[in-house]
Design a protein around this motif. Structure first.
Motif, PDB file in Angstrom:
ATOM      1  N   THR A   1      14.436  11.937  11.559  1.00  0.00           N
ATOM      2  CA  THR A   1      13.621  10.970  12.066  1.00  0.00           C
ATOM      3  C   THR A   1      12.515  10.425  10.876  1.00  0.00           C
ATOM      4  O   THR A   1      12.389   9.125  10.926  1.00  0.00           O
ATOM      5  N   PHE A   2      12.214  11.244   9.908  1.00  0.00           N
ATOM      6  CA  PHE A   2      11.573  10.896   8.940  1.00  0.00           C
ATOM      7  C   PHE A   2      12.171   9.729   7.947  1.00  0.00           C
ATOM      8  O   PHE A   2      11.685   8.848   7.680  1.00  0.00           O
ATOM      9  N   ASN A   3      13.473  10.158   7.887  1.00  0.00           N
ATOM     10  CA  ASN A   3      14.320   9.257   6.873  1.00  0.00           C
ATOM     11  C   ASN A   3      14.518   7.702   7.547  1.00  0.00           C
ATOM     12  O   ASN A   3      14.064   6.707   6.706  1.00  0.00           O
TER      13      ASN A   3
ATOM     14  N   ALA B   1       0.618  -1.258  -0.009  1.00  0.00           N
ATOM     15  CA  ALA B   1       0.021   0.095   0.021  1.00  0.00           C
ATOM     16  C   ALA B   1       1.019   1.230   0.005  1.00  0.00           C
ATOM     17  O   ALA B   1       1.935   1.150   0.440  1.00  0.00           O
ATOM     18  N   THR B   2       0.468   2.417  -0.702  1.00  0.00           N
ATOM     19  CA  THR B   2       1.171   3.575  -0.751  1.00  0.00           C
ATOM     20  C   THR B   2       0.640   4.304   0.513  1.00  0.00           C
ATOM     21  O   THR B   2      -0.805   4.644   0.495  1.00  0.00           O
ATOM     22  N   ILE B   3       1.439   4.945   1.328  1.00  0.00           N
ATOM     23  CA  ILE B   3       1.088   5.985   2.461  1.00  0.00           C
ATOM     24  C   ILE B   3       1.692   6.974   2.346  1.00  0.00           C
ATOM     25  O   ILE B   3       3.071   7.009   2.030  1.00  0.00           O
ATOM     26  N   GLN B   4       1.102   8.194   2.379  1.00  0.00           N
ATOM     27  CA  GLN B   4       1.730   9.533   2.701  1.00  0.00           C
ATOM     28  C   GLN B   4       2.440   9.648   3.762  1.00  0.00           C
ATOM     29  O   GLN B   4       1.652   9.490   4.706  1.00  0.00           O
ATOM     30  N   PHE B   5       3.536  10.278   3.720  1.00  0.00           N
ATOM     31  CA  PHE B   5       4.449  10.484   5.064  1.00  0.00           C
ATOM     32  C   PHE B   5       4.449  11.914   5.136  1.00  0.00           C
ATOM     33  O   PHE B   5       5.454  12.264   4.511  1.00  0.00           O
TER      34      PHE B   5
ATOM     35  N   ALA C   1       6.019  13.795   1.989  1.00  0.00           N
ATOM     36  CA  ALA C   1       5.210  15.104   1.884  1.00  0.00           C
ATOM     37  C   ALA C   1       5.866  15.955   2.647  1.00  0.00           C
ATOM     38  O   ALA C   1       5.356  15.942   4.146  1.00  0.00           O
ATOM     39  N   ALA C   2       6.657  16.840   2.405  1.00  0.00           N
ATOM     40  CA  ALA C   2       7.289  17.889   2.983  1.00  0.00           C
ATOM     41  C   ALA C   2       6.632  19.203   3.053  1.00  0.00           C
ATOM     42  O   ALA C   2       6.431  19.798   1.922  1.00  0.00           O
TER      43      ALA C   2
END
Length: 569
Positions: free
Chosen positions: A428-430, A407-411, A446-447
């Motif tokens: 932390t995101f990475n 599944a594709t999830i926006q982060f 998504a930044a």
């Protein structure tokens, strides 16, 4: 007179160009009144009188990450505004230095009725506001009634967040039926009686917030009409018409927009008179630029040291001070977006995260892993909650059961920000992205710029997926964490859970903290079963100072007042 020693407060100002801010320090003074600061370390012993007890003099230049929103603390909710407010203003209640626990300040003590509705505050005597007017019971009631009688134009989370959240409503308007404040009566000059309509066990702790500081009725009455239209743009709030007036150890001198806020010592302070002549608060939004400014001698100290600078600054002879962690960093999951509405997917994400790796690679040394949404020092914390150990195989199994493999999830994650609970969001995101992709999820980064784009997107819309966010407690009360997160239906989380909302409302109205604990323990268990997000860690925020700075006592709730700070070469 009871003299209460207080820690210190941090500074303010949000600039995009650090060089502009620092350049402004040198020429910010009005009418040629001395050197504008920026070289506080070299001036720290100027005017020193040894052991005589007289003020040692000198300037203290401190860098925060943003400018204040306004100088009237009732109309702000950000830490950088409060940093300045704590130097100028005081409330009835403060905190025990170095802790989040409430302590007497402008009130010497208080009594609470058995039903939790009536609070009698005995006040310090002989205290004056900076304009020479008396602090007394009438002034207390003026402030409480001012808050309660805010016009409809000011009754919004943007302007009066803390009053709306904690007192639930105003005298008029849509929330009037929910208001818990009833009245304030002066019992002579030195005693004020506050009556509530319903119990609020966190009331005393909440009064330590700068939003509920005592302000001069005389000064406020002069700007009352203007405040009804735009309370953040009055001469009082901007400092253009004399500025804010409190009882604190420093008095307002100037706010040079885009440059600095300058305060001067209050020689008539009722408590421990500051040794510094002046304090200058500048804004440098980038952590690396703050560190460079300290090395260059342009500032004497700064907040929110980046993890990469902690070791190097210490090795170079600068002082690092850690605040006790009173926060939580979490990965939020928006259930309004599929497949996050499936509990199995949320559980899979939790099992996919290796918290040890997240902490060691992206958060400061001393950070503790989190198992729930409150720190261990807050009432209601319990280890009897569902935990989600790092288990990639379990994560893959759950995703398969949910039909969400691949599944594709926006982060979503923020840029241009460093917060006490999130010093390096991109790092932390990475690491979390890598861990989620390792169990078969496809991550869509998504930044957004922190202010205003990121917060508006996460807290104001449902156009987001999983996201990094957190919270630093304002005062020691469980509702200030769980109630803020999960007390009502919010776009951030995208769920409607009336049972959870009702439990939190019930817990808030229990008269004493001791009676609240069992219910809050149960609620913590409920939250971790429901899993609206993954609590990640309780990061340790750090401050850095030049070698000559002494007397700065870090506070977990940033109740740091600078009347005990000294600066020497």
């Amino acid at each position: 007179m009871r003299l209460i020693k207080r820690p210190l407060t941090l500074g303010v100002a949000a600039l995009t160009a650090a060089t502009l801010v620092l350049a402004g320090c040198a020429d910010s003074d009005r009418e040629g009144e001395g050197d504008g600061g920026g070289d506080g370390a070299s001036q720290g012993t100027e005017g020193s009188e040894g052991d005589s007890g007289a003020p040692a003099g000198g300037d203290f230049t401190f860098a925060g990450s943003a400018e204040p929103t306004a100088l009237d603390p009732f109309f702000v909710s950000d830490g950088e505004s409060f940093r300045v407010s704590r130097q100028i203003f005081e409330g009835l209640v403060g905190t025990v230095p170095g802790t989040a626990d409430p302590a007497p300040l402008l009130a010497t003590d208080w009594e609470v009725s058995d039903d939790g509705l009536t609070y009698t505050f005995n006040l310090q005597t002989g205290v004056k506001f900076h304009d020479g007017s008396d602090f007394d019971a009438d002034a207390v009631c003026f402030n409480f009634d001012r808050w309660y009688n805010m016009p409809a134009s000011a009754q919004s989370p943007d302007l009066t967040y803390y009053y709306g959240a904690l007192f639930r409503g105003f005298k008029t308007g849509e929330t009037s039926g929910d208001a818990i404040y009833e009245s304030c009566e002066a019992d002579g000059t030195d005693s004020a009686v506050i009556t509530l309509k319903s119990p609020f066990a966190g009331f005393i702790s909440a009064l330590s917030l700068p939003a509920f500081s005592m302000q001069s009725p005389t000064a406020l009455q002069d700007t009352q009409d203007d405040a009804a239209e735009n309370p953040r743009q009055t001469p009082y709030s901007t400092g253009e018409g004399g500025g804010p007036v409190g009882t604190g150890p420093f008095k307002f001198e100037a706010w040079n927009r885009g440059e600095n806020v300058t305060l001067v010592r209050n020689d008539d302070y009722w408590g421990e008179v500051a040794q510094l002549d002046r304090v200058i608060v500048v804004a440098i939004d980038d952590p690396t630029a703050r560190a460079d400014a300290l090395r260059a001698g342009d500032i004497d100290g700064y907040d929110l040291v980046g993890p990469a600078d902690l070791t190097t600054l210490g090795d170079e002879g600068f002082t690092i001070e850690n605040r006790p962690a009173f926060n939580v960093l979490y990965l939020g999951m928006n259930q309004a977006q599929k497949p996050l509405d499936d509990i199995r997917v949320r559980q899979a994400i939790a099992h996919a995260i290796n918290l040890d790796e997240v902490v060691s690679t992206s958060l400061p040394e001393g950070t503790e892993k989190a198992i729930e949404f409150i720190p261990p020092t807050v009432a209601g914390y319990t280890e009897d909650v569902t935990t989600y150990e790092y288990d990639p195989d379990k994560a893959r199994e759950l995703l398969s059961e949910a039909g969400a493999e691949g599944a594709t999830i926006q982060f979503n994650y923020p840029t241009g920000v460093s917060r006490p609970y999130m010093p390096d969001p991109e790092a932390t995101f990475n690491i979390i992205s890598t861990q989620l992709e390792a169990v078969g999820l496809t991550i869509e980064p998504a930044a957004d710029q922190w202010d205003p784009d990121y917060l508006e997107r996460i807290q104001g819309t449902t156009d987001h997926g999983i996201h990094l966010l957190g919270w630093t407690g304002d005062y020691n009360d469980t509702d200030n964490f769980l109630g803020v997160f999960f007390g009502t239906k919010q776009p951030e989380w995208g769920f409607d859970n009336p049972e959870l909302f009702d439990k939190l409302r019930q817990a808030r109205q229990i008269p004493t903290v001791e009676e609240q604990v069992p219910l809050y323990e149960e609620i913590n268990g409920d939250v971790m079963d429901f899993l609206p997000g993954v609590p990640l860690a309780h990061p340790v925020p750090s401050l850095a100072f030049a070698p000559g700075v002494e007397g700065y006592e870090p506070s977990p709730v940033q109740d740091e007042v600078w009347n005990q700070v000294t600066v020497s070469e």
